[in-house]
Design a protein around this motif. Sequence first.
Motif, PDB file in Angstrom:
ATOM      1  N   TYR A 171      25.275   9.861  12.698  1.00 21.71           N
ATOM      2  CA  TYR A 171      26.044  10.563  11.648  1.00 21.71           C
ATOM      3  C   TYR A 171      26.821   9.860  10.958  1.00 21.71           C
ATOM      4  O   TYR A 171      27.395  10.298   9.896  1.00 21.71           O
ATOM      5  CB  TYR A 171      26.435  11.854  12.212  1.00 21.71           C
ATOM      6  CG  TYR A 171      25.401  12.994  12.560  1.00 21.71           C
ATOM      7  CD1 TYR A 171      24.707  13.510  11.726  1.00 21.71           C
ATOM      8  CD2 TYR A 171      24.812  12.794  14.118  1.00 21.71           C
ATOM      9  CE1 TYR A 171      23.560  14.283  12.012  1.00 21.71           C
ATOM     10  CE2 TYR A 171      23.755  13.893  14.225  1.00 21.71           C
ATOM     11  CZ  TYR A 171      23.090  14.619  13.098  1.00 21.71           C
ATOM     12  OH  TYR A 171      22.286  15.303  13.571  1.00 21.71           O
ATOM     13  N   THR A 172      27.513   8.895  11.302  1.00 23.80           N
ATOM     14  CA  THR A 172      28.712   8.128  10.622  1.00 23.80           C
ATOM     15  C   THR A 172      28.318   6.887  10.063  1.00 23.80           C
ATOM     16  O   THR A 172      27.182   6.197  10.402  1.00 23.80           O
ATOM     17  CB  THR A 172      29.853   7.832  11.588  1.00 23.80           C
ATOM     18  OG1 THR A 172      29.663   7.065  12.626  1.00 23.80           O
ATOM     19  CG2 THR A 172      30.259   9.341  12.335  1.00 23.80           C
ATOM     20  N   SER A 173      29.060   6.616   9.177  1.00 20.96           N
ATOM     21  CA  SER A 173      28.683   5.183   8.357  1.00 20.96           C
ATOM     22  C   SER A 173      29.151   4.090   9.368  1.00 20.96           C
ATOM     23  O   SER A 173      30.000   4.223  10.169  1.00 20.96           O
ATOM     24  CB  SER A 173      29.617   4.936   6.957  1.00 20.96           C
ATOM     25  OG  SER A 173      30.852   4.984   7.495  1.00 20.96           O
ATOM     26  N   PRO A 174      28.515   2.783   9.037  1.00 16.92           N
ATOM     27  CA  PRO A 174      29.236   1.846   9.936  1.00 16.92           C
ATOM     28  C   PRO A 174      30.849   1.475   9.899  1.00 16.92           C
ATOM     29  O   PRO A 174      31.109   1.125  10.856  1.00 16.92           O
ATOM     30  CB  PRO A 174      28.366   0.378   9.295  1.00 16.92           C
ATOM     31  CG  PRO A 174      27.176   1.089   8.738  1.00 16.92           C
ATOM     32  CD  PRO A 174      27.573   2.495   8.090  1.00 16.92           C
ATOM     33  N   ALA A 175      31.273   1.748   8.695  1.00 17.57           N
ATOM     34  CA  ALA A 175      32.714   1.563   8.669  1.00 17.57           C
ATOM     35  C   ALA A 175      33.526   2.731   9.507  1.00 17.57           C
ATOM     36  O   ALA A 175      34.338   2.462  10.325  1.00 17.57           O
ATOM     37  CB  ALA A 175      33.271   1.614   7.159  1.00 17.57           C
ATOM     38  N   LEU A 176      32.995   4.172   9.542  1.00 18.86           N
ATOM     39  CA  LEU A 176      33.592   4.939  10.222  1.00 18.86           C
ATOM     40  C   LEU A 176      33.455   4.729  11.862  1.00 18.86           C
ATOM     41  O   LEU A 176      33.996   4.951  12.598  1.00 18.86           O
ATOM     42  CB  LEU A 176      33.043   6.305   9.939  1.00 18.86           C
ATOM     43  CG  LEU A 176      33.780   7.741  10.161  1.00 18.86           C
ATOM     44  CD1 LEU A 176      35.189   7.752   9.884  1.00 18.86           C
ATOM     45  CD2 LEU A 176      33.224   9.001   9.660  1.00 18.86           C
ATOM     46  N   LEU A 177      31.937   4.077  12.135  1.00 16.43           N
ATOM     47  CA  LEU A 177      31.879   3.946  13.490  1.00 16.43           C
ATOM     48  C   LEU A 177      32.699   2.801  14.102  1.00 16.43           C
ATOM     49  O   LEU A 177      33.351   3.183  15.127  1.00 16.43           O
ATOM     50  CB  LEU A 177      30.190   3.334  13.656  1.00 16.43           C
ATOM     51  CG  LEU A 177      29.890   3.078  15.070  1.00 16.43           C
ATOM     52  CD1 LEU A 177      29.828   4.493  15.943  1.00 16.43           C
ATOM     53  CD2 LEU A 177      28.371   2.517  14.950  1.00 16.43           C
ATOM     54  N   ASN A 178      32.820   2.057  13.314  1.00 18.36           N
ATOM     55  CA  ASN A 178      33.536   0.634  13.724  1.00 18.36           C
ATOM     56  C   ASN A 178      35.080   1.222  14.003  1.00 18.36           C
ATOM     57  O   ASN A 178      35.838   1.044  14.811  1.00 18.36           O
ATOM     58  CB  ASN A 178      33.755  -0.506  12.940  1.00 18.36           C
ATOM     59  CG  ASN A 178      32.276  -1.241  12.894  1.00 18.36           C
ATOM     60  OD1 ASN A 178      31.842  -1.280  13.964  1.00 18.36           O
ATOM     61  ND2 ASN A 178      31.909  -1.759  12.064  1.00 18.36           N
ATOM     62  N   HIS A 179      35.554   2.085  12.867  1.00 19.38           N
ATOM     63  CA  HIS A 179      36.803   2.827  13.059  1.00 19.38           C
ATOM     64  C   HIS A 179      37.141   3.465  14.321  1.00 19.38           C
ATOM     65  O   HIS A 179      37.925   3.492  15.091  1.00 19.38           O
ATOM     66  CB  HIS A 179      37.173   3.619  11.850  1.00 19.38           C
ATOM     67  CG  HIS A 179      38.251   4.641  12.017  1.00 19.38           C
ATOM     68  ND1 HIS A 179      39.512   4.217  11.854  1.00 19.38           N
ATOM     69  CD2 HIS A 179      38.159   5.967  12.194  1.00 19.38           C
ATOM     70  CE1 HIS A 179      40.237   5.316  12.224  1.00 19.38           C
ATOM     71  NE2 HIS A 179      39.502   6.852  12.359  1.00 19.38           N
ATOM     72  N   SER A 180      35.884   4.197  14.785  1.00 18.73           N
ATOM     73  CA  SER A 180      35.941   4.915  15.876  1.00 18.73           C
ATOM     74  C   SER A 180      36.028   4.150  17.144  1.00 18.73           C
ATOM     75  O   SER A 180      36.963   4.374  18.068  1.00 18.73           O
ATOM     76  CB  SER A 180      34.799   6.033  15.971  1.00 18.73           C
ATOM     77  OG  SER A 180      34.735   6.802  14.764  1.00 18.73           O
ATOM     78  N   PHE A 181      35.317   3.063  17.078  1.00 15.27           N
ATOM     79  CA  PHE A 181      35.489   2.167  18.444  1.00 15.27           C
ATOM     80  C   PHE A 181      37.109   1.304  18.423  1.00 15.27           C
ATOM     81  O   PHE A 181      37.487   1.460  19.468  1.00 15.27           O
ATOM     82  CB  PHE A 181      34.661   0.935  18.090  1.00 15.27           C
ATOM     83  CG  PHE A 181      32.996   1.404  18.723  1.00 15.27           C
ATOM     84  CD1 PHE A 181      32.762   1.465  20.244  1.00 15.27           C
ATOM     85  CD2 PHE A 181      32.024   1.572  17.874  1.00 15.27           C
ATOM     86  CE1 PHE A 181      31.808   1.839  20.828  1.00 15.27           C
ATOM     87  CE2 PHE A 181      30.784   2.018  18.490  1.00 15.27           C
ATOM     88  CZ  PHE A 181      30.504   1.991  19.941  1.00 15.27           C
ATOM     89  N   ARG A 182      37.310   1.293  17.246  1.00 16.51           N
ATOM     90  CA  ARG A 182      38.907   0.451  17.218  1.00 16.51           C
ATOM     91  C   ARG A 182      39.778   1.678  17.734  1.00 16.51           C
ATOM     92  O   ARG A 182      40.808   1.064  18.448  1.00 16.51           O
ATOM     93  CB  ARG A 182      38.946   0.176  15.829  1.00 16.51           C
ATOM     94  CG  ARG A 182      38.294  -1.234  15.541  1.00 16.51           C
ATOM     95  CD  ARG A 182      39.178  -1.778  14.073  1.00 16.51           C
ATOM     96  NE  ARG A 182      38.988  -0.759  12.946  1.00 16.51           N
ATOM     97  CZ  ARG A 182      38.053  -0.875  12.210  1.00 16.51           C
ATOM     98  NH1 ARG A 182      36.797  -1.494  12.385  1.00 16.51           N
ATOM     99  NH2 ARG A 182      37.975  -0.072  11.181  1.00 16.51           N
TER     100      ARG A 182
END
Length: 156
Positions: A24-35
């Motif tokens: 459901y999230t963009s790659p940028a938002l996914l990476n933000h979530s991991f960070r």
Amino acid sequence: MRLSDVPLPDSPVCLNAIDVAKTYTSPALLNHSFRAYVWAAAYGAVHDVAFDGELLFVAALLHDVGLVEEFDNHTVPFEVAGGHVAWVFAAGAGWPRQRRERLSEVIVRHMSNEVDPDEDPEGFLLARSTGSTSRAATSAISPPGSRPRCWTGIRG
């Protein structure tokens, strides 16, 4: 401490949270979530804030899901919408009601200016890692110049 040394929880519910976030999230938002998780967990480790790793990880992966079109809700703030989505996710994962409510609270509180670490360590850490103080949190846990290396491989 290097951020790249922070282990990611890998329980079945954490793996399912990754699947939901990837779907459901963009790659940028996914990476933000991991960070957000890595910064929060590292900050907790460095500053002796005891936390539930699985709860914090799932909250970090789902904390911005209320921003995506499928879950956007014009009647409540995005963090409240995300908290509701996370509550339903946790119900499907078999978490008891109290743990579902904690997950939702952590996500809602991540937008708060102040979260008491003694009352809500996961909410405190997520707010710290995603808020305006995240630069301070990052500099407190990694040596100058190391931040770009820390993101290598944190793609989910």
